[in-house]
Write an enzyme that holds these catalytic residues in place. Structure first.
Site, PDB file in Angstrom:
ATOM      1  N   SER A  87       0.805  -1.213   0.000  1.00 17.03           N
ATOM      2  CA  SER A  87       0.000   0.000   0.000  1.00 17.03           C
ATOM      3  C   SER A  87       0.840   1.267   0.000  1.00 17.03           C
ATOM      4  O   SER A  87       0.382   2.310  -0.473  1.00 17.03           O
ATOM      5  CB  SER A  87      -0.964   0.000   1.194  1.00 17.03           C
ATOM      6  N   HIS A 114       2.121   4.707   4.654  1.00 19.28           N
ATOM      7  CA  HIS A 114       1.335   5.387   3.617  1.00 19.28           C
ATOM      8  C   HIS A 114       1.884   6.786   3.346  1.00 19.28           C
ATOM      9  O   HIS A 114       1.945   7.224   2.196  1.00 19.28           O
ATOM     10  CB  HIS A 114      -0.124   5.462   4.046  1.00 19.28           C
TER      11      HIS A 114
END
Length: 329
Positions: free
Chosen positions: A145, A196
């Site tokens: 991610s 992230h």
């Protein structure tokens, strides 16, 4: 990225397979499909146990286990983690690979994967120093991610002005990555906020920083010292119109619209183009050969699912203009 979690059922795998079949494997560009397959394979048959694949300051920097930078993006905590990451990558990959071309997209994914891990380590180390809390250095993250956030920044850069729905809320593409960063952290506490954030920063390094120029220089260096030692090999990049020809073999780079396309390089299929011909004559001969090849193989077939084709009329006009310029000189 997620912190280590126990694996669940395989329902996520079934949903991922269903999603791929709905899209159609033939409609997925090859690099995107290969990355999807690699992540799924390593979920089913991991290269290392999850706690030996995740990346942290303690494991990577203190204990010098740098291989985790390679392993962590390709391993996932559970099947739902894999499912959500791969579905997100499916749409981003299809869009970006068609635009950038397969060679540059592979290069981009490799650089983003490594840099996201490195930026993650730097951020966690800074938090450890600022807060004097060693738990930041021991937080171990895993998953694709972080790379997805970098790709999201890149995708939004190429498609500005639109609106993205983040968990049902309309957000301008310009701020979609930041909104998703905050909302995911609020709704899914087990995700890695720093992982992230590292992806967003890497994406900004590419779109607004020096990373893209550095990658081009590295590609030019490798090409000059590798491919150009072979007859007929060359390296080029499209201009702002996206209409330059990418390689003697008739393969064209992704169409770039009004934005600059990434460089794409290849080698000539035969050495006959180089015998006694100037560079312009080689290109003209390659264009004619490419058109003949496409005419024989694609008379009744549709255009390829990505990239663009030059019309015969446009190509002939380009050849005529090249000859006029050469005669004038």
């Amino acid at each position: 990225m997620r912190r280590n979690r126990q694996r669940g059922s395989h329902l996520g795998l079934l949903l991922l397979a269903s999603q791929l079949l709905q899209v159609g494997l033939d409609n997925i560009p090859p690099v995107t499909l290969a990355v999807l397959g690699l992540n799924t394979y390593l979920y089913l048959f991991p290269a290392a146990p999850l706690m030996q694949a995740c990346v942290s300051v303690q494991q990577a920097y203190w204990f010098k286990d740098w291989r985790r930078l390679l392993l962590s993006p390709l391993h996932h905590a559970d099947d739902w983690h894999l499912y959500f990451n791969m579905v997100s990558f499916l749409w981003k990959g299809m869009r970006l690979e068609r635009r950038l071309g397969g060679a540059w997209f592979v290069y981009l994914l490799a650089v983003f994967s490594l840099l996201t891990g490195l930026v993650y380590l730097v951020l966690e180390a800074l938090l450890t120093e600022l807060t004097q809390d060693p738990s930041y250095s021991m937080t171990c993250a895993v998953g694709f991610s972080g790379v997805l956030f970098a790709l999201k920044v890149l995708n939004n850069h190429y498609h500005p002005g639109g609106v993205t729905y983040v968990m049902g809320l309309p957000v301008s593409n310009r701020y979609a990555s930041w909104a998703e960063l905050v909302l995911i952290h609020i709704t899914s506490p087990g995700t890695s906020f720093i992982g992230h954030l590292a992806g967003i920063l890497v994406g900004l390094l590419y779109t607004a920083g020096p990373l893209k120029a550095i990658m081009k220089k590295c590609a030019e260096f490798v090409t000059a010292n590798g491919y150009n030692s072979q007859p007929g090999a060359y390296y080029s990049s499209t201009g702002s119109s996206g209409n330059s020809i990418q390689g003697y073999s008739g393969i064209h780079g992704g169409y770039s619209g009004n934005h600059q396309s990434a460089p794409y390089y290849t080698t000539a299929p035969t050495a006959s183009y180089t015998g006694g011909l100037t560079e312009e004559e080689q290109i003209e001969a390659a264009i004619r050969n490419s058109l003949n090849d496409r005419g024989q193989s694609n008379q009744t077939s549709a255009p390829p699912p990505y990239g663009f084709n030059l019309s015969e009329e446009a190509t002939a006009e380009e050849i005529r203009q090249r000859r006029l310029r050469r005669f004038d000189s």
